[in-house]
Design a protein around this motif. Sequence first.
Motif, mmCIF file in Angstrom:
data_model
loop_
_atom_site.group_PDB
_atom_site.id
_atom_site.type_symbol
_atom_site.label_atom_id
_atom_site.label_comp_id
_atom_site.label_asym_id
_atom_site.label_seq_id
_atom_site.Cartn_x
_atom_site.Cartn_y
_atom_site.Cartn_z
ATOM 1 N N LEU A 145 0.769 -0.963 -0.244
ATOM 2 C CA LEU A 145 -0.482 0.260 0.523
ATOM 3 C C LEU A 145 1.075 1.747 0.001
ATOM 4 O O LEU A 145 0.798 1.918 -1.134
ATOM 5 N N SER A 146 1.596 1.086 0.972
ATOM 6 C CA SER A 146 3.117 2.343 0.873
ATOM 7 C C SER A 146 3.378 2.281 -0.927
ATOM 8 O O SER A 146 3.402 4.082 -1.162
ATOM 9 N N TYR A 147 3.666 1.396 -1.879
ATOM 10 C CA TYR A 147 4.041 1.693 -2.738
ATOM 11 C C TYR A 147 3.245 2.743 -3.455
ATOM 12 O O TYR A 147 3.689 3.071 -4.577
ATOM 13 N N VAL A 148 2.008 1.579 -3.582
ATOM 14 C CA VAL A 148 1.019 2.427 -4.939
ATOM 15 C C VAL A 148 0.535 3.223 -4.229
ATOM 16 O O VAL A 148 0.350 4.111 -5.101
ATOM 17 N N GLU A 149 0.427 3.876 -2.622
ATOM 18 C CA GLU A 149 0.207 5.891 -2.742
ATOM 19 C C GLU A 149 1.443 6.380 -2.957
ATOM 20 O O GLU A 149 1.259 7.591 -3.189
ATOM 21 N N GLN A 150 2.817 5.999 -3.534
ATOM 22 C CA GLN A 150 3.506 6.565 -3.938
ATOM 23 C C GLN A 150 3.474 6.606 -5.046
ATOM 24 O O GLN A 150 4.314 8.077 -6.012
ATOM 25 N N ILE A 151 3.426 6.081 -5.497
ATOM 26 C CA ILE A 151 3.294 5.717 -7.260
ATOM 27 C C ILE A 151 1.605 6.055 -8.253
ATOM 28 O O ILE A 151 1.374 6.597 -9.485
ATOM 29 N N ILE A 152 1.200 6.615 -7.432
ATOM 30 C CA ILE A 152 -0.705 6.489 -7.783
ATOM 31 C C ILE A 152 -0.973 7.536 -8.241
ATOM 32 O O ILE A 152 -1.585 7.932 -9.620
ATOM 33 N N SER A 153 -0.055 9.019 -7.982
ATOM 34 C CA SER A 153 -0.194 9.875 -9.289
ATOM 35 C C SER A 153 0.750 10.159 -10.483
ATOM 36 O O SER A 153 0.239 11.241 -11.661
ATOM 37 N N LYS A 154 1.723 9.168 -10.643
ATOM 38 C CA LYS A 154 1.981 8.931 -11.947
ATOM 39 C C LYS A 154 1.248 7.914 -12.957
ATOM 40 O O LYS A 154 1.936 7.900 -14.069
ATOM 41 N N VAL A 155 0.409 7.151 -12.510
ATOM 42 C CA VAL A 155 -0.327 6.878 -13.245
ATOM 43 C C VAL A 155 -1.510 7.036 -13.707
ATOM 44 O O VAL A 155 -2.195 7.639 -13.053
ATOM 45 N N ASN A 183 -7.929 8.957 -6.639
ATOM 46 C CA ASN A 183 -7.180 10.269 -8.017
ATOM 47 C C ASN A 183 -7.520 9.512 -9.710
ATOM 48 O O ASN A 183 -7.292 9.899 -10.006
ATOM 49 N N ASP A 184 -9.032 9.527 -9.353
ATOM 50 C CA ASP A 184 -9.502 9.887 -10.393
ATOM 51 C C ASP A 184 -9.119 8.529 -11.311
ATOM 52 O O ASP A 184 -8.601 9.347 -13.215
ATOM 53 N N LYS A 185 -8.585 7.043 -11.316
ATOM 54 C CA LYS A 185 -8.012 6.752 -12.622
ATOM 55 C C LYS A 185 -8.959 5.096 -13.018
ATOM 56 O O LYS A 185 -9.828 4.905 -12.062
ATOM 57 N N ILE A 186 -7.769 4.940 -14.173
ATOM 58 C CA ILE A 186 -8.889 3.813 -14.875
ATOM 59 C C ILE A 186 -8.356 2.491 -13.890
ATOM 60 O O ILE A 186 -8.055 2.420 -13.572
ATOM 61 N N ILE A 187 -9.769 1.627 -13.301
ATOM 62 C CA ILE A 187 -9.491 0.677 -12.384
ATOM 63 C C ILE A 187 -10.041 -0.350 -13.021
ATOM 64 O O ILE A 187 -11.238 -0.977 -13.605
ATOM 65 N N ALA A 188 -8.873 -1.796 -13.682
ATOM 66 C CA ALA A 188 -9.990 -2.500 -14.380
ATOM 67 C C ALA A 188 -9.502 -4.119 -14.007
ATOM 68 O O ALA A 188 -8.158 -4.205 -12.973
ATOM 69 N N VAL A 189 -10.299 -5.020 -13.726
ATOM 70 C CA VAL A 189 -9.849 -6.629 -12.455
ATOM 71 C C VAL A 189 -10.387 -7.284 -13.210
ATOM 72 O O VAL A 189 -10.900 -7.603 -14.294
ATOM 73 N N ASP A 190 -9.391 -8.305 -12.818
ATOM 74 C CA ASP A 190 -9.148 -9.595 -13.546
ATOM 75 C C ASP A 190 -9.528 -10.816 -12.643
ATOM 76 O O ASP A 190 -8.267 -11.024 -12.205
ATOM 77 N N SER A 191 -10.721 -11.353 -11.766
ATOM 78 C CA SER A 191 -10.364 -12.053 -10.932
ATOM 79 C C SER A 191 -10.597 -13.646 -10.778
ATOM 80 O O SER A 191 -11.781 -13.309 -11.555
ATOM 81 N N ARG A 192 -9.474 -14.705 -11.353
ATOM 82 C CA ARG A 192 -10.427 -15.629 -11.618
ATOM 83 C C ARG A 192 -10.904 -16.348 -10.140
ATOM 84 O O ARG A 192 -12.307 -17.288 -10.367
ATOM 85 N N TYR A 193 -11.464 -15.911 -9.107
ATOM 86 C CA TYR A 193 -11.887 -16.664 -8.398
ATOM 87 C C TYR A 193 -12.747 -15.891 -7.118
ATOM 88 O O TYR A 193 -13.597 -16.058 -6.836
#
Length: 328
Positions: A145-155, A183-193
């Motif tokens: 979660l720390s990593y995601v918070e760090q880079i969320i503004s870049k993606v 952060n108004d990002k596109i969020i796409a999910v591919d979940s097997r189960y």
Amino acid sequence: MKEPATYLPDFNKQNILVLGDIIADEFIIGQPERLSREAPVLILKHDDYSILPGGGTNAANNVAALGGQVYLAGVIGDDNAGDNLKSYLDDRGIKTKGLIIDKTRPTSVKTRILAGGGQTVKQQVVRIDKQENKDISKEIEDELLSYVEQIISKVDAIILSDYGNGVFTPRIKEEVIKLGNQNDKIIAVDSRYELLSFKDVTVATPNKEETEKALGIELDSEEKVQQAGERLLAEINADSILITLGGEGMTSFAEDGSSSHVPASNFTEVFDVTGAGDTVIGTLVLALASGADLEIAMKLANYAAGIVVRKTGVATTSPEELKEVLAE
């Protein structure tokens, strides 16, 4: 309406976070020599060895192959498989700082032993899986979660690639989707189960089997597919749903009630469907991030999948291959 090919040049401007279950696909290839005297099994003379990205890592590899800039997040073990996989990804320009090493679990590995050599078709003899499916610890959750918070503004977009190996704890799902929406990002999910456990996303891309399992229905008619799409939109609270139907193509559903269908691209030449779902979600997200609407993004994903199913193993495609197919 713009032609699908016009979006391809913008793929390399998109920054995509892929958070997923990291799997190494290991291939051991040998030439058959004789039957063993110890047991009625083949003796193979070792010929080749490789480690390729599987699971969520394959989604990242597909995005990178299509020109997207990839930030990869997930969990690997402190072992050779993790090191080799990370080296492979680094060589392809994928940003791997988000790969967290968990010393309490091994890197997930699917080992395929193939028999054949030269010009002959290689036949899979056996597959051995080494996987830890328990949920990651709170400490590893914190690091991810720390990593995601760090880079969320870049993606520009987030792909959540869930293969059931323990990365997608309730907390990870909730917090990452919340961050993406804030952060108004596109969020796409591919979940097997666990498709229905992902809420408030932009798009989900289940295949026929995953949809049937999630909803407890059989998709044996167009009417059933329509019902499934509408139910998934409501239950996941998604902006859109894309159901892949193998040889029957793909159908998309939008929150405004509209739906669209495309027949399978080049289904008569299918060689291997392994990893095609990763190609679909990677292409779809790059197209959406580049400004394409859902229908055009689906068409591009369909053509990309039509290319990779003609290749053996976990494969990718390139903008050049996609452009060539679109020109035809």
